[in-house]
Design an enzyme around this catalytic site. Sequence first.
Site, PDB file in Angstrom:
ATOM      1  N   ASP A 498       0.859  -1.184   0.000  1.00 28.57           N
ATOM      2  CA  ASP A 498       0.000   0.000   0.000  1.00 28.57           C
ATOM      3  C   ASP A 498       0.899   1.238   0.000  1.00 28.57           C
ATOM      4  OD1 ASP A 498      -1.749   2.080   0.518  1.00 28.57           O
ATOM      5  OD2 ASP A 498      -2.899   0.985   2.037  1.00 28.57           O
ATOM      6  N   HIS A 499       0.884   1.978  -1.091  1.00 30.90           N
ATOM      7  CA  HIS A 499       1.808   3.100  -1.231  1.00 30.90           C
ATOM      8  C   HIS A 499       1.424   4.298  -0.360  1.00 30.90           C
ATOM      9  CE1 HIS A 499       5.209   4.965  -2.906  1.00 30.90           C
ATOM     10  NE2 HIS A 499       5.135   4.485  -4.135  1.00 30.90           N
TER      11      HIS A 499
END
Length: 528
Positions: A498-499
Amino acid sequence: MAAKKFNLPDPGEGLVEAEIVTWKIKPGDTVTVNQIVVEIETAKSLVELPIPWAGTVGELLVNEGDTVEVGAPIVTIEVEGAADEPAPAAPAADGEEAPATLVGYGAKETSSRRRARKGGASAGGAADVYAGGAAGVSADVRQGSRGSADAGVGASGVSADVQQGSRGSADAGVGASGVSADVQQGSRASADAGAAAAATPASVAPVAKPLAKPPVRKFAKDHGVDLAAVTPSSPDGIISRADVEAHLAEAGARGDADAGAGAGALTAPAAARDGVAQASGPAYGMSSPTGERETRIPIKGVRKMTAQAMVGSAFTAPHVTEFVTVDMTRTMELLERLKTDREFKGIKVTPLLVLAKALCVAVRRNPGVNATWDEQAQEIVVKHYVNLGIAASTPRGLIVPNIKDADRMSLRELGEALNALVDTAREGRTPPADMSGGSITITNVGVFGVDNGTPIINPGESAILCFGAIRKMPWVVEGPDGDQIVPRQVTQLSLSFDHRLVDGDLGSRFLADIAALLEDPARALVWG
């Protein structure tokens, strides 16, 4: 003697319905407190329900294969000296203690119960962790989210610590899919019986359950065959796959779908109209044994929840996937030594075990990967424990149970937990507690001969590691005379993260650490 109605308990976890898989009783049977009477399938797992009273079974109010809402009555029990209870009780008022709706279900699992689940089998062939042990066991009860009736606690005074609702979205996208009930012929054995059943849908005529092993049952369900209509060739009455295939061939020769349905080989559309339980997954063959050009499979249960969660994750968390190719030769050599080590006797030693340990070590070095995004509080929650999810393929579909506190386990302890997790998952007995609270996941596509993938992150987690197939490939290594090309055991890893909370630097360092540990497992002595 008065009738008490046993309502479908509230399993928590935000679930509002369940499917009746198998009745283990019939009208007229005598039951005791905490006796397992029915097996249900929720969107999380397969669960055996105990009865809270002792008495005589009066009436089964729902059929196998029916989907029932939480709180709906499913069976009546004639109990000595009890008042009639014609309807479910109203929800408890504020500040009033509500009865536990499902003994042991959703409660915190103790170490002794965990050991019982791993090692001891109940009468149904699985560890009895749902009945809560002896009739005198009790614990604090918190009010359920639906305030359901007195289905969970009976005259014995048994109660449980029932946890309410969702504990986050970590487990929203995992679980197994499909329906595990056998296709039940019910009261359609004759035209008269069918008419009687239609006139009184609340009653269920007891039907002798055909004998067949789970793989045969799944094969029959995938092809729309009612096992009650199959004639066993074995003297002991157990139906084999060959018997089912012979039944299909006979139905196909007749070429009459309606005649086939009358004999038990229901087509999928006909079964859906009649409310018969469907197969747990699609029949992937190009031709239907009953001549249908299409097969329709209801989207419900685990498959529906998984689809919703995966879509939510894919379009909520900005996914980034990175890849690395790893020389696994030293790890494979280590595995060969461990297989002959006395300390690992009885433990299935696999590359996945070493990868799981390497991931735990890498998380310790890069704790920011083991986190979750709290949208409501606008906070990043870093977890100082690793509940390691392992994607497991089962007859009911893909589920992702997790090993609690995997980072605190030795390699042997991790191997024992991994073996138990997989065995329990394949039996379809994974409790909801084992699929809740995961922090990071491994999916092993290598067992299917697949090199790599870009997996979707489980909701509530920040990363998922994909483990590809291990193959012998040419590899450049340093030798005394310079670089040489030699055959090595090579695999590919990919990490989706998850950036929002894991940037490229953190994700790259984490993946590189795992690769380094697999290339040289001795590094764990220094890093661990």
